[in-house]
Write an enzyme that holds these catalytic residues in place. Structure first.
Site, short mmCIF file in Angstrom:
data_model
loop_
_atom_site.label_atom_id
_atom_site.label_comp_id
_atom_site.label_asym_id
_atom_site.label_seq_id
_atom_site.Cartn_x
_atom_site.Cartn_y
_atom_site.Cartn_z
N ASP A 1 5.46 11.48 -2.01
CA ASP A 1 5.47 10.66 -0.79
C ASP A 1 5.84 11.91 0.38
OD1 ASP A 1 5.07 7.49 0.33
OD2 ASP A 1 6.01 8.85 1.56
N ILE A 2 4.98 11.94 1.46
CA ILE A 2 5.20 12.67 2.53
C ILE A 2 6.39 12.46 3.30
CG2 ILE A 2 3.79 11.70 4.35
CD1 ILE A 2 2.42 14.71 4.76
N ASN B 1 3.17 -2.68 -2.00
CA ASN B 1 2.57 -3.18 -0.67
C ASN B 1 1.16 -3.51 -0.65
OD1 ASN B 1 5.32 -2.79 0.42
ND2 ASN B 1 4.86 -0.69 0.83
N GLU C 1 -0.05 0.14 4.34
CA GLU C 1 -0.55 1.03 5.71
C GLU C 1 -1.53 2.06 5.29
OE1 GLU C 1 2.79 3.24 7.08
OE2 GLU C 1 3.36 1.22 8.06
N VAL C 2 -2.02 2.43 3.95
CA VAL C 2 -2.73 3.12 3.49
C VAL C 2 -3.48 2.28 2.31
CG1 VAL C 2 -3.41 5.06 2.00
CG2 VAL C 2 -1.60 5.58 3.36
N HIS D 1 -1.67 1.80 -4.36
CA HIS D 1 -0.58 3.10 -4.69
C HIS D 1 0.62 2.14 -5.01
CE1 HIS D 1 -0.52 2.55 -0.26
NE2 HIS D 1 0.50 2.71 -0.44
N HIS E 1 4.63 2.72 -5.20
CA HIS E 1 5.87 3.50 -4.87
C HIS E 1 6.89 3.47 -5.86
CE1 HIS E 1 5.00 3.73 -0.22
NE2 HIS E 1 4.39 2.39 -0.87
P1 AMP Z 1 2.16 1.77 2.33
O1 AMP Z 1 2.74 1.25 3.39
O2 AMP Z 1 2.40 0.95 1.01
O3 AMP Z 1 0.47 2.03 2.51
O4 AMP Z 1 2.55 3.39 1.98
C1 AMP Z 1 1.93 4.47 2.29
C2 AMP Z 1 2.61 5.75 1.98
O5 AMP Z 1 1.88 6.69 1.96
C3 AMP Z 1 4.06 5.92 3.07
O6 AMP Z 1 5.20 5.94 2.29
C4 AMP Z 1 3.74 7.41 3.56
O7 AMP Z 1 4.72 8.11 3.84
C5 AMP Z 1 2.49 7.91 2.42
N1 AMP Z 1 1.78 8.87 2.92
C6 AMP Z 1 1.06 8.96 3.83
N2 AMP Z 1 0.12 10.03 4.08
C7 AMP Z 1 0.56 10.84 3.05
C8 AMP Z 1 0.03 12.01 2.39
N3 AMP Z 1 -0.72 12.97 3.25
N4 AMP Z 1 0.62 12.50 1.67
C9 AMP Z 1 1.86 12.11 0.78
N5 AMP Z 1 2.14 10.67 1.04
C10 AMP Z 1 1.75 10.04 2.12
#
Ligand code: AMP
Ligand code: ZN
Length: 116
Positions: A32-33, A86, A94-95, A99, A101
């Site tokens: 995770d970034i 999530n 958010e994405v 995925h 975690h």
């Molecule tokens: P969520 O809120 O469950 O959708 O989590 C999205 C996760 O993706 C967050 O923890 C972000 O830090 C992570 N994230 C977003 N962009 C990137 C990226 N380019 N590389 C790695 N992780 C990312």
């Protein structure tokens, strides 16, 4: 099918950088970034599945869970770790590409959040 404006599809395809920690025919994993714990890994299906709500493939569901546990073992998280998925807006997603975690390496609070 990949979604053109999806960040995880782009990382999968290599068009934007991502630290790939694992890859097989169904799933891949990246760091995770913005890590919320010393170990914070995302386990992601290669196929664009928007969220757990849309996941229809039971074999893929099993593979995601198994790889998450395998990576936790590889990261030596024997003291404990947490898996968070999530899902959709109220779940804090958010994405919009499914995925998992994998969080560990410190004592996590009891809040059910990836941001504890
Ligand atoms: P969520 O809120 O469950 O959708 O989590 C999205 C996760 O993706 C967050 O923890 C972000 O830090 C992570 N994230 C977003 N962009 C990137 C990226 N380019 N590389 C790695 N992780 C990312
Ligand atoms: Zn995607």
């Amino acid at each position: 099918m990949a979604s053109d404006d999806c960040i995880f599809c782009k990382i999968r395809a290599g068009s934007i950088p991502g630290k790939k920690l694992f890859e097989d025919e169904l799933v891949f994993a990246i760091a995770d970034i913005h890590p919320q714990a010393p170990t914070h890994i995302l386990v992601i299906p290669k196929e664009h599945v928007a969220s757990l709500w849309e996941l229809a493939d039971e074999r893929l569901a099993g593979r995601l869970l198994f790889v998450a546990a395998e990576l936790a073992r590889e990261a030596r998280l024997a003291e404990g770790w947490r898996l968070i998925v999530n899902t959709r807006e109220h779940g804090g997603q958010e994405v919009s590409h499914l995925h998992l975690h994998v969080l560990g390496g410190r004592a996590l609070g009891r809040m059910l959040s990836a941001r504890t």
